[in-house]
Write an enzyme that holds these catalytic residues in place. Structure first.
Site, PDB file in Angstrom:
ATOM      1  N   CYS A  18       0.841  -1.199   0.000  1.00 52.09           N
ATOM      2  CA  CYS A  18       0.000   0.000   0.000  1.00 52.09           C
ATOM      3  C   CYS A  18       0.876   1.249   0.000  1.00 52.09           C
ATOM      4  CB  CYS A  18      -0.915   0.019   1.220  1.00 52.09           C
ATOM      5  SG  CYS A  18       0.000   0.064   2.776  1.00 52.09           S
ATOM      6  N   CYS A  21       2.405   2.117   3.399  1.00 52.61           N
ATOM      7  CA  CYS A  21       3.599   1.337   3.746  1.00 52.61           C
ATOM      8  C   CYS A  21       4.834   1.911   3.039  1.00 52.61           C
ATOM      9  CB  CYS A  21       3.418  -0.116   3.332  1.00 52.61           C
ATOM     10  SG  CYS A  21       1.884  -0.821   3.937  1.00 52.61           S
ATOM     11  N   ASP A 399       3.914  25.235 -33.465  1.00 48.62           N
ATOM     12  CA  ASP A 399       4.966  25.702 -34.352  1.00 48.62           C
ATOM     13  C   ASP A 399       4.612  25.158 -35.739  1.00 48.62           C
ATOM     14  OD1 ASP A 399       7.396  26.722 -35.275  1.00 48.62           O
ATOM     15  OD2 ASP A 399       8.405  24.815 -34.926  1.00 48.62           O
TER      16      ASP A 399
END
Length: 703
Positions: A18, A21, A399
């Site tokens: 997780c 953790c 551009d």
């Protein structure tokens, strides 16, 4: 102090269950002796440690989670994974004792209540010892994360005699973590799979002998032999042979590209037809593939704005949940004479349902999945912030040269204005352009080469570049100019206007006082440019604009043909920057799309700078916020759709994570919230947000 760069160590981490953790692991490593700093990249499952420490010490800091470290590199370390029954034996033992506990009363065993309680207690200890180890340590340090909440809830359940529900909570929490870890691994897999596309070995010629060499041991300058049907192991330039090479893994192009002598090839691409002899130009850690993997993993570790919000929210959310749980447990018994056991149980259920697992993972799973999906389609997104900003764009500035056009101009017209011979004019113009870096220079050199002219023998001295205007240099005792008509005192404007009306770029060649020739160059518009602009308008883009240094008439001819809403021509780089800033003031969020080298100020100032053809230029990979690895503009609508879907899913995930928990908490009012409902609400929310995030893998490029 020793510099961070000199003591940097990066490891891949296995075993994260997780995000909480991962944060705890980062904090533990930061407190190790000799460590200056440590950064965990949860999205890429990596940790970077700055300082003087060992791999063993870092691994020990992750012992609470059973984390395993491997050296970071271009090769996945093939470890033998433990069989399921061995890897999760503590869960299986826990399930076994839970089944025994529920079976004993049904079997009519004497002292079944005592034996069932003992079995539930054993299930709690075997299934939750890692959880308790971390939870107790956190309690002593007054750190309140989800493991702390779970530890308090389970101990409380046992204290009031709810051993069975405590055991089920341990089991379901462990299953939830396994599923969460699996979901994040699935999201990461799109990048891990990139590491396998380049072969681990290659056939190399050294000292006149052919030999098989590991990719890590191949040196710059080695000659690599690639047979038909083989993947190319290293970046290099073709010395001999020609072939069609499938570059989909790098650029996302579905059609193989023809490669001939002198062309660059990339590691991980597939040689489909011919025999190739390739000069290796980069070591394995410097290949385009390696850079893509590194940059994408870094991007997955960058926190998006929504994730930063969630992290701050979760920081205050957990203490608030603890206060609510405490109040739920004591107020009804103290003020209304309710039963202590019932309301302590309700308070413990609030603790469980309040775990922030789903909320914390709601954003990372979506960001990691989306960035990985884009990478597999040949698009490098440099961070969650740019992924989110893409979905909020209101205007896009392009551009012209190399972006809306192919960037491979050709000379179409040449009008002599004096008595100088045509061949002499071409020779001088090509010699001057040979010293230029401008894209149009190649048109002159190609023309000279087609005429088999030795233009390099014409010496040019004191070469100068006149920004936004042209170039000049001494040939013999005269200074010659080539560029816009503003470089010259007098020019025949009628001929120039006629050529510009045809959409051609017109340049004048001669001395400052005497123009000698007018040259017209045309850059072919990409077939897809009009289609892309139309797609953007249909997606609701408020403004599309073409910013170019080219002449007004040339720009208007091209801009009108492809359908941009506004055209700004004759611009110097600083003027393009000014327009980008103006559009940002008007529309808020603006993307600038260019080649990643020219127009750098405008690209840097825009909300999102997008570079074309990133696979061919290190500059684009390093400086752009987003790089389209090939020159396919059709990727632009795709990544905007991907970004908008990501934003939607992040919002849905946050709503799901909070909404499901609020619904469960409402059950406290009638006193109906149970530990079972609480853990299912927590696990259900976690599963829902991870599966919802993984839906982003299904978004495909429509080309």
């Amino acid at each position: 102090m020793t510099s961070k760069a000199a003591l940097k160590q990066t490891y891949r981490v296995e075993g994260f269950t997780c995000a909480g953790c991962a944060a705890k692991f980062e904090k533990n490593v930061q407190h190790l002796d000799g460590v200056i700093d440590a950064k965990v990249n949860f999205g890429a499952a990596k940790i970077t440690v700055y300082g003087d420490t060992t791999k063993e010490s870092v691994e020990k800091a992750g012992a609470f989670e059973g984390l395993r470290l491997t050296e970071d590199g271009m090769r996945k370390v093939q470890e033998e994974k433990e069989p399921f029954y061995r890897r999760y034996k503590h869960l299986l033992v826990s399930v076994f004792f839970i089944l025994i506990a529920y079976s004993l009363p049904l079997m009519g065993v004497e002292n079944s209540h005592f034996l069932s309680t003992l079995s539930f207690a054993t299930a709690i200890v075997t299934g939750g010892y890692r959880l308790f180890e971390a939870g107790f340590k956190n309690l002593l340090k007054l750190e309140f994360d989800m493991r702390t909440l779970m530890t308090i809830a389970i101990i409380g359940a046992a204290f009031i005699g709810e051993w069975g529900e405590g055991a089920i909570v341990v089991l379901l929490f462990a299953i939830s973590e396994v599923l969460e870890a699996y979901s994040m691994d699935k999201a990461r897999e799109s990048i891990r799979s990139l590491m396998d596309i380049a072969p681990p070995q290659a056939l190399i010629i050294r000292n006149g002998f052919e030999m098989i060499v590991d990719a890590e041991d191949i040196e710059v300058g080695d000659i690599m032999l690639v047979k038909p049907g083989q993947k190319i192991a290293m970046d290099g330039d073709i010395l001999e042979g020609s072939s069609f090479v499938n570059q989909a893994a790098i650029t996302g192009e579905s059609v193989p590209v023809e490669k001939v002598r002198g062309d660059a090839v990339f590691a991980g691409t597939l040689n489909e037809e011919g025999h190739l002899k390739v000069l290796v130009t980069k070591r394995i850690e410097d290949t385009t593939l390696a850079k893509i993997i590194h940059l994408v993993e870094e991007a997955q570790g960058e926190k998006a704005p929504s994730q930063a919000f969630v992290d701050v929210f979760a920081k205050y959310y957990t203490p608030v949940i603890m206060v609510i749980a405490f109040l739920v447990a004591i107020i009804p018994p103290l003020l209304f004479g309710a039963g202590w056991s019932d309301w302590v149980y309700q308070g413990l259920s609030v603790l469980v349902v309040g775990c922030p697992c789903a909320l914390v993972i709601s954003t990372p799973v979506a960001i990691v999945t989306a960035i990985g999906n884009a990478a597999k389609n040949g698009i490098l997104i440099k961070g969650g912030v740019y992924l989110e900003e893409l979905g909020r764009l209101k205007a896009v500035a392009f551009d012209k040269t190399g972006t809306l056009t192919k960037g491979v101009p050709e000379v179409t017209d040449m009008i002599r204005l004096g008595d100088v011979e045509e061949m002499d004019l071409w020779k001088m113009m090509a010699a001057l352009e040979f010293h230029s870096q401008h894209p149009l220079a190649h048109a002159f050199m190609k023309k000279a080469e087609d005429m088999e002219m030795d233009y390099r023998s014409c010496e040019v001295f004191e070469f100068q570049s006149h920004t936004g205007k042209g170039i000049s240099g001494l040939i013999g005792d005269k200074r010659y100019y080539i560029g816009s008509q503003s470089l010259f005192a007098h020019t025949p404007s009628t001929e120039i206007e006629n050529l510009q009306t045809e959409g051609k770029t017109v340049m004048v060649f001669g001395t400052a006082d005497t123009p000698l020739a007018i040259v017209a160059v045309a850059d072919e518009v990409r077939d897809t440019s009009g289609e892309v602009i139309n797609d953007l308008h249909q997606m609701g883009m408020e403004q599309t604009v073409m910013l170019t240094g080219d002449h007004e008439k040339t720009a208007r001819s091209i801009g009108t043909r492809i359908g941009v809403r506004e055209i700004k021509a004759g611009l110097l780089p600083e003027e393009k920057l000014g327009f980008v800033k103006d559009y940002m003031d008007t529309y808020g969020r603006v993307a600038m799309i260019g080649d990643g080298i020219n127009d750098a100020p405008a690209l840097a100032a825009s909300t999102v700078g997008i570079a074309m053809g990133g696979a061919g230029t290190d500059t684009a990979l390093e400086t752009a916020d987003i790089a389209l690895m090939n020159d396919d503009l059709r990727k632009l609508p795709y990544i905007i759709r991907l970004s908008r879907s990501t934003l939607t899913i992040i919002k849905q995930n946050i709503a799901f994570a909070i909404g499901i928990k609020l619904l469960a908490l409402l059950l406290v009012i009638p006193g109906m919230l149970t530990l079972w409902i609480a853990i299912f609400a927590d696990m259900g929310a976690t599963l829902l947000v991870t599966l919802n995030g993984l839906r982003l893998l299904r978004i495909k490029d429509r080309k």
